[in-house]
Design an enzyme around this catalytic site. Structure first.
Site, short mmCIF file in Angstrom:
data_model
loop_
_atom_site.label_atom_id
_atom_site.label_comp_id
_atom_site.label_asym_id
_atom_site.label_seq_id
_atom_site.Cartn_x
_atom_site.Cartn_y
_atom_site.Cartn_z
N LYS A 120 42.69 38.90 21.70
CA LYS A 120 43.86 39.32 21.31
C LYS A 120 44.22 38.02 20.11
CE LYS A 120 47.99 37.92 22.47
NZ LYS A 120 49.19 37.42 23.27
N ASP A 138 48.87 43.10 23.43
CA ASP A 138 49.61 42.23 24.16
C ASP A 138 50.42 43.06 25.40
OD1 ASP A 138 51.59 43.46 22.97
OD2 ASP A 138 52.48 41.69 22.15
#
Length: 215
Positions: A120, A138
């Protein structure tokens, strides 16, 4: 979400916010990397509060190493898991200096090799700093992708792959920010604010949350 609804969904988000970006505050690519590393399991507001104090004092790999662990922890104390993140950040600084000339690398493999940097975080840097159509999934984006039916998936990687496959190319660069902001402020976890959502008409979520009654 039906295929025919995807384009108007993103066109509406683009019309409302033509140039979205991260809410983390930064002025250099290294500051962005550091801020994203610190933001895991923490809010952007909390990270910004800490980096507003830290970055004027030390905002390069060498400056952070010179600052040292104890002093760095003092700046990061308000951030969740700050001791672990401080160690990861300093280890990352050492690798940047030793292996990348002090610069943030531009490849996913090199970014993910840095301590505390997962997929991420790498995607955020690739997208925001280097203009790649990367999808940083997320909790907000995971929720929005599933709730709307845009890209259902049980894991961030599954959702990432689904979004990359379904989002039209002209929206890919900014899609991550649009979906994150939608999840943060409108399509919230406990109570989606469907009554004020600009893209509710294309969303597969049912039943839509009605507007609260006025007292």
């Amino acid at each position: 979400m039906k295929d025919r609804d995807i384009r108007p969904f993103f066109e509406t988000l683009r019309a409302a916010n033509p140039h979205p970006t991260t809410e983390l505050e930064y002025t250099t690519t290294f500051e962005l990397l550091a801020a994203v590393l610190l933001s895991a399991q923490a809010t952007d507001v909390g990270v910004n509060r800490a980096t507003r104090r830290l970055f004027p004092v030390a905002n390069t790999p060498q400056a952070l190493l010179d600052l040292g662990l104890e002093a760095l922890e003092g700046y990061l104390g308000s951030i969740n898991l700050y001791r672990t993140k401080a160690r990861h950040l300093l280890a990352t600084c050492r690798i940047l200096l030793d292996e990348h000339g002090g610069e943030v690398p531009r490849t996913r493999e090199a970014l993910e090799a840095l301590p505390g940097v997962g997929r991420k975080t790498a995607n955020v840097v690739l997208n925001t700093a280097f203009g790649e159509a990367a999808m940083a999934v997320d909790t907000h984006i995971l929720r929005v992708a599933n709730r709307t039916g845009l890209a259902p998936g049980a894991t961030p990687l599954a959702v990432e792959r689904g979004l990359l496959a379904r989002v039209p190319p002209e929206y890919l660069l900014d899609a991550h920010h649009w979906l994150l902001l939608l999840g943060r402020y409108t399509c919230q976890a406990r109570l989606p604010r469907c009554w004020e959502c600009p893209v509710a008409k294309w969303c597969g979520y049912q039943p839509k949350t009605p507007a609260p009654r006025r007292a």
